[in-house]
Scaffold this motif. Sequence first.
Motif, PDB file in Angstrom:
ATOM      1  N   ASP A 405       0.829  -1.213   0.000  1.00 52.22           N
ATOM      2  CA  ASP A 405       0.000   0.000   0.000  1.00 52.22           C
ATOM      3  C   ASP A 405       0.860   1.259   0.000  1.00 52.22           C
ATOM      4  O   ASP A 405       0.575   2.220  -0.729  1.00 52.22           O
ATOM      5  CB  ASP A 405      -0.923   0.008   1.228  1.00 52.22           C
ATOM      6  N   SER A 406       1.923   1.253   0.805  1.00 50.76           N
ATOM      7  CA  SER A 406       2.816   2.425   0.866  1.00 50.76           C
ATOM      8  C   SER A 406       3.546   2.626  -0.457  1.00 50.76           C
ATOM      9  O   SER A 406       3.746   3.765  -0.900  1.00 50.76           O
ATOM     10  CB  SER A 406       3.827   2.266   2.004  1.00 50.76           C
ATOM     11  N   LYS A 409       1.200   4.258  -2.957  1.00 52.27           N
ATOM     12  CA  LYS A 409       1.024   5.687  -2.672  1.00 52.27           C
ATOM     13  C   LYS A 409       2.277   6.483  -3.064  1.00 52.27           C
ATOM     14  O   LYS A 409       2.179   7.582  -3.613  1.00 52.27           O
ATOM     15  CB  LYS A 409       0.701   5.883  -1.191  1.00 52.27           C
ATOM     16  N   ALA A 410       3.457   5.911  -2.781  1.00 53.31           N
ATOM     17  CA  ALA A 410       4.705   6.578  -3.173  1.00 53.31           C
ATOM     18  C   ALA A 410       4.798   6.678  -4.695  1.00 53.31           C
ATOM     19  O   ALA A 410       5.228   7.702  -5.244  1.00 53.31           O
ATOM     20  CB  ALA A 410       5.902   5.813  -2.618  1.00 53.31           C
ATOM     21  N   GLU A 413       2.682   9.518  -5.903  1.00 55.16           N
ATOM     22  CA  GLU A 413       3.277  10.829  -5.626  1.00 55.16           C
ATOM     23  C   GLU A 413       4.463  11.121  -6.555  1.00 55.16           C
ATOM     24  O   GLU A 413       4.633  12.254  -7.016  1.00 55.16           O
ATOM     25  CB  GLU A 413       3.722  10.913  -4.156  1.00 55.16           C
ATOM     26  N   GLN A 436       5.377  14.119   0.325  1.00 59.75           N
ATOM     27  CA  GLN A 436       4.445  13.000   0.469  1.00 59.75           C
ATOM     28  C   GLN A 436       5.107  11.669   0.083  1.00 59.75           C
ATOM     29  O   GLN A 436       4.922  10.657   0.751  1.00 59.75           O
ATOM     30  CB  GLN A 436       3.206  13.221  -0.394  1.00 59.75           C
ATOM     31  N   TYR A 439       7.344  10.637   2.758  1.00 66.37           N
ATOM     32  CA  TYR A 439       6.551  10.161   3.892  1.00 66.37           C
ATOM     33  C   TYR A 439       6.220   8.679   3.718  1.00 66.37           C
ATOM     34  O   TYR A 439       6.383   7.886   4.664  1.00 66.37           O
ATOM     35  CB  TYR A 439       5.267  10.981   4.008  1.00 66.37           C
ATOM     36  N   TYR A 440       5.794   8.279   2.521  1.00 67.53           N
ATOM     37  CA  TYR A 440       5.408   6.881   2.296  1.00 67.53           C
ATOM     38  C   TYR A 440       6.622   5.952   2.295  1.00 67.53           C
ATOM     39  O   TYR A 440       6.529   4.806   2.748  1.00 67.53           O
ATOM     40  CB  TYR A 440       4.618   6.754   0.995  1.00 67.53           C
ATOM     41  N   GLU A 443       7.347   5.417   5.920  1.00 62.54           N
ATOM     42  CA  GLU A 443       6.386   4.516   6.562  1.00 62.54           C
ATOM     43  C   GLU A 443       6.846   3.067   6.492  1.00 62.54           C
ATOM     44  O   GLU A 443       6.629   2.288   7.419  1.00 62.54           O
ATOM     45  CB  GLU A 443       5.030   4.627   5.856  1.00 62.54           C
TER      46      GLU A 443
END
Length: 465
Positions: A405-406, A409-410, A413, A436, A439-440, A443
């Motif tokens: 999932d991360s 999302k990365a 971005e 952002q 951030y991912y 994570e």
Amino acid sequence: MINDDTIVALATPSGAGAIAIIRLSGKDAITMADSAFRSVKSDKSLLTQKTHTIHLGHIIDNKRTIDEVLVSVFKNPNSYTGENVVEISCHGSNYIQQEIIQLFIRKGCRTASPGEFTLRAFLNGKLDLSQAEAVADLISSDNEASHQIAMQQMRGGFSSEIAKLREELLNFASLIELELDFAEEDVEFADRGQFKDLTERITFVLKRLIDSFAVGNVIKNGIPVAIVGEPNVGKSTLLNALLNEERAIVSEIAGTTRDTIEDEISIGGIGFRFIDTAGIRETTDVVESIGIKKTFEKIDQAQVVVFLADSSNFKETSFLKSFKIEIEKIKNKYPLKPLLIVANKVDKLDEKQVDIVKAEIENIHLLSAKTGTGVEALKDKLLSFVNTGALRNNDTIVTNTRHYDSLLKAFEEIGKVKEGLEIGLSGDLMAIDIRQALYYFGEITGEITNDDLLGNIFANFCIGK
């Protein structure tokens, strides 16, 4: 979440056994262990012993000897958790285990929460978050492939790829942030050409990691294979032959299997979960009808479908035609599922009949579940449905849904950053998307985290780990 108290737990599986290991971790672990330990040969204190040493003695509660034990001492920071750690190897009696644990609780220890030893290793910088999660995967691995992936991740293979990308992106992010401080001078510190190359490289790596999840997920969880067909074609016999044991009841009576039967084996290091289903046919039997309904539910859940037929029926031309129609029905209903067409009881056919079946039905696999002929070849065919190339090449394979999932999302971005570069977006707007993406990335490895996330991850661990 950071605690400096001393925790205790049984590190080996609960229940009676030859040996059990009780683990203590915390600043007072060695002091507490020393207060209950009496050396066999001398009055030596555990406090004065070197790290990574083992000592024979007894655990004493006041004047009562509980057990003769071996005590392993690991001093911070050179331990699994980064704290003082003591491991007591005692005899595996349930009574002895509980007596020792309760003794240390009375001395001020707290019972460890699930995964708390590994959580402390993460908080103390001994492991990053993805490595800590790999510990749980390693414990639960039940085949060669899942073990190999967990070992690679625990050694930091996945983390190092992510950390390298994050570091390079962070360098460019710093330069773009610096440009914002000199906005009035209209200067560029970040080379846009090099930045574009970096985003292309990051996109390529992220795409490879995201795509690997399709393989990693099935390796971690096993590949469900539904064995379907009409009653009495040998589905249960095939399941028994694949497992090499009498797992399912076999009889000449059609409709014997009225519920699904499941079991797992490892083929080529990959876990396969075989599902023997009720035979598909028109029936007025209420119980058998429920079993047939479950069959279609299991086909929906399966990733591979083995469609089995009785090859002795191929002697009839009318059966061949109806069988082809059934194949097309399954292909149309489940177009994305690999379908393996198998003819059982080939021992009842002569060579001429075998040739006719092969000519009539493309890619059909002939076997005899009863004699074992063709069963190993069937296993090879099933293995061919799994892309093990990345595994053989020791490439990084993603198996964790949270990481997947991360990464998605990365990837999204970074796509925005690439688009911004192409249209000449200002640095302040691009900086938002870059932050952002960072951030991912963070994570995944744990540079960015929170108590809820850590609680969810480590709640799935066993108590002593």
